[in-house]
Design a protein around this motif. Sequence first.
Motif, PDB file in Angstrom:
ATOM      1  N   THR A 455       0.836  -1.211   0.000  1.00 27.29           N
ATOM      2  CA  THR A 455       0.000   0.000   0.000  1.00 27.29           C
ATOM      3  C   THR A 455       0.865   1.253   0.000  1.00 27.29           C
ATOM      4  O   THR A 455       0.564   2.237  -0.691  1.00 27.29           O
ATOM      5  N   THR A 456       1.929   1.233   0.771  1.00 28.06           N
ATOM      6  CA  THR A 456       2.851   2.375   0.828  1.00 28.06           C
ATOM      7  C   THR A 456       3.362   2.728  -0.566  1.00 28.06           C
ATOM      8  O   THR A 456       3.284   3.891  -1.004  1.00 28.06           O
ATOM      9  N   PHE A 457       3.885   1.731  -1.255  1.00 32.39           N
ATOM     10  CA  PHE A 457       4.461   1.979  -2.586  1.00 32.39           C
ATOM     11  C   PHE A 457       3.385   2.350  -3.600  1.00 32.39           C
ATOM     12  O   PHE A 457       3.620   3.181  -4.484  1.00 32.39           O
ATOM     13  N   ALA A 458       2.203   1.755  -3.482  1.00 36.01           N
ATOM     14  CA  ALA A 458       1.124   2.071  -4.428  1.00 36.01           C
ATOM     15  C   ALA A 458       0.723   3.538  -4.323  1.00 36.01           C
ATOM     16  O   ALA A 458       0.506   4.215  -5.344  1.00 36.01           O
ATOM     17  N   ILE A 459       0.615   4.054  -3.093  1.00 36.77           N
ATOM     18  CA  ILE A 459       0.254   5.458  -2.885  1.00 36.77           C
ATOM     19  C   ILE A 459       1.295   6.384  -3.499  1.00 36.77           C
ATOM     20  O   ILE A 459       0.958   7.339  -4.233  1.00 36.77           O
ATOM     21  N   MET A 460       2.551   6.119  -3.245  1.00 37.96           N
ATOM     22  CA  MET A 460       3.617   6.998  -3.705  1.00 37.96           C
ATOM     23  C   MET A 460       3.819   6.897  -5.215  1.00 37.96           C
ATOM     24  O   MET A 460       4.036   7.914  -5.895  1.00 37.96           O
ATOM     25  N   VAL A 461       3.751   5.687  -5.759  1.00 39.19           N
ATOM     26  CA  VAL A 461       3.905   5.518  -7.208  1.00 39.19           C
ATOM     27  C   VAL A 461       2.817   6.266  -7.955  1.00 39.19           C
ATOM     28  O   VAL A 461       3.075   6.955  -8.957  1.00 39.19           O
ATOM     29  N   GLU A 462       1.579   6.156  -7.462  1.00 43.26           N
ATOM     30  CA  GLU A 462       0.473   6.862  -8.117  1.00 43.26           C
ATOM     31  C   GLU A 462       0.679   8.376  -8.065  1.00 43.26           C
ATOM     32  O   GLU A 462       0.392   9.097  -9.034  1.00 43.26           O
ATOM     33  N   ALA A 463       1.169   8.867  -6.916  1.00 43.83           N
ATOM     34  CA  ALA A 463       1.404  10.314  -6.777  1.00 43.83           C
ATOM     35  C   ALA A 463       2.491  10.787  -7.737  1.00 43.83           C
ATOM     36  O   ALA A 463       2.362  11.853  -8.366  1.00 43.83           O
ATOM     37  N   TYR A 464       3.556  10.010  -7.897  1.00 38.46           N
ATOM     38  CA  TYR A 464       4.639  10.389  -8.815  1.00 38.46           C
ATOM     39  C   TYR A 464       4.186  10.298 -10.271  1.00 38.46           C
ATOM     40  O   TYR A 464       4.554  11.139 -11.101  1.00 38.46           O
ATOM     41  N   LYS A 465       3.415   9.277 -10.590  1.00 38.92           N
ATOM     42  CA  LYS A 465       2.921   9.136 -11.974  1.00 38.92           C
ATOM     43  C   LYS A 465       2.013  10.303 -12.354  1.00 38.92           C
ATOM     44  O   LYS A 465       2.035  10.770 -13.496  1.00 38.92           O
ATOM     45  N   LYS A 466       1.240  10.756 -11.388  1.00 37.11           N
ATOM     46  CA  LYS A 466       0.335  11.882 -11.630  1.00 37.11           C
ATOM     47  C   LYS A 466       1.105  13.132 -12.034  1.00 37.11           C
ATOM     48  O   LYS A 466       0.648  13.934 -12.858  1.00 37.11           O
ATOM     49  N   GLU A 467       2.309  13.267 -11.486  1.00 31.65           N
ATOM     50  CA  GLU A 467       3.152  14.434 -11.791  1.00 31.65           C
ATOM     51  C   GLU A 467       4.153  14.135 -12.905  1.00 31.65           C
ATOM     52  O   GLU A 467       4.996  14.985 -13.220  1.00 31.65           O
ATOM     53  N   GLY A 468       4.098  12.926 -13.467  1.00 28.77           N
ATOM     54  CA  GLY A 468       5.013  12.565 -14.558  1.00 28.77           C
ATOM     55  C   GLY A 468       6.449  12.377 -14.107  1.00 28.77           C
ATOM     56  O   GLY A 468       7.378  12.520 -14.917  1.00 28.77           O
ATOM     57  N   MET A 469       6.667  12.036 -12.853  1.00 26.90           N
ATOM     58  CA  MET A 469       8.022  11.870 -12.312  1.00 26.90           C
ATOM     59  C   MET A 469       8.434  10.401 -12.449  1.00 26.90           C
ATOM     60  O   MET A 469       8.463   9.634 -11.476  1.00 26.90           O
ATOM     61  N   ASN A 470       8.733  10.000 -13.670  1.00 29.67           N
ATOM     62  CA  ASN A 470       9.019   8.597 -13.967  1.00 29.67           C
ATOM     63  C   ASN A 470      10.302   8.095 -13.309  1.00 29.67           C
ATOM     64  O   ASN A 470      10.419   6.908 -12.992  1.00 29.67           O
ATOM     65  N   ASP A 471      11.274   8.979 -13.126  1.00 29.63           N
ATOM     66  CA  ASP A 471      12.510   8.557 -12.464  1.00 29.63           C
ATOM     67  C   ASP A 471      12.251   8.165 -11.010  1.00 29.63           C
ATOM     68  O   ASP A 471      12.815   7.191 -10.488  1.00 29.63           O
TER      69      ASP A 471
END
Length: 489
Positions: A455-471
């Motif tokens: 759940t931790t990683f899912a929340i953060m990955v979704e937040a980064y993807k929303k901002e286009g921060m693929n790195d």
Amino acid sequence: MSSSSSAPPSWSLSFSSSPSLSSDNHRRLHRINYGISSSRFQLRCAIRSVAAPTKKKLWKQGEYPGDVSGNSSFDRNKRRTPIKNIKKKLDRKSDLNPWVNTVTQALSDSIDAKQWLRALEIFKMLKEQRFYQPKEGTYMKLIVLVGRCGQPQHARNLFNSMIEEGLEPTAQTYTALLAAYCRSNLINEAFRVLEQMKKLPLCQPDVYTFSILIKACVDASQFDLVESLYQEMAERSITPNTVTQNTVLAGYGKAGKFDLMEKVLLGMLDSTSSKPDVWTMNTILSLFGNAGHVETMERWYEKFRNFGIEPETRTFNILIGAYGKKKMYDKMSTVMEYMRKLSFPWTTSTYNNVIEAFSDVGDAKNMEYTFDQMRGEGMRADTKTFCCLIRGYANAGLFHKVISMVELAGKLDIPENTSFHNAVLYACAKADDLMEMERVYMRMKDQQQCRADATTFAIMVEAYKKEGMNDKVFDLEQEQEMMLRLPSI
């Protein structure tokens, strides 16, 4: 983080607040006033014991106890020698007992406190003393302790040490060793212990041995092994008990194998040795309720009631939680009223389920009302309560109240586990405050009891993807893979 730490100074969330709240709120739960009358009883007893004076016996010649010679006069040396010896023994015992009692009590306290490392150190010290006598019960408690603490190798070492000291293994000690392997998901090792047991006439596996092994296989989703164990039990004329069947039911349900689950359940209904109980009822209702199959849940509820199984507080909490997830507030309220009618107390779980229902839809008004009522009735909030409140305020866009809830949790010494940090991460992501999200994540990584999960990683990955921060997404995925390879704490 320990519950005694000061949370407010370290939790200094900084995202901006948005006080907007939808006016389309759901119907507020009616508060049901009730009173619990209490009475005090005083028991007064007066017991008087008067010791009657004992009349001194005048022994006749030859009748004094132990006088086999018929002579009432005793040799002084014969009388003094045993008294002197007894005094020596008492002196030695008085010198020894304080140490014996201290070390054995320390060992017992360590076992009760689940301090496995300290318990092993004390046991090692105990074995070095001259008064030490090996006892199967002590070894049994230690094997169970280290097994529950995820130390199967220490369990094996204790088992071997027990045999080396001349104690014969029993089915119970073998089962404790097998359970230690099962708790650490070392199923192959557990099966090896089972094979050893089957070779010893006095250590044959029983229903508890098989139940523990079946649970391990169910947890590992190795259902083919479950069927083979059932078959072996049948060959040995060992009938599964209700606990065994409940374990398998839960495993099938979590794996989505509802057809197999119902097959086992129907078998229990026709059985004489593994009749369903309220735990069976709660397991089935929880599985269907969590899956959103409310109608199926209700049908099984009626079947269990017709079978003569009475619900308990947890049963009603499961129903409330299931109705809340489906936004069926009328039924949720009806169950709560029914609980009051039958004098079933509303518990922390009851309130948590209601708060969670409003939290999911961002209904801050009814969520706050329920929380206030909970505190007004003296019910203690727990970590889940604050997780729901934090998520609810985040869903409502009331981020300033998220900060207030985090601070309140610190003041109330609410344990901050992984779920708590995930709720705060969720709020940060909702507020698009990635800097604060990263800060919370770093704080989480500094605490061993707050290990990041899926759940931790899912929340953060979704937040980064929303901002286009693929790195950032790539780095997180690499970190997640690395953490999955680490042993669980």
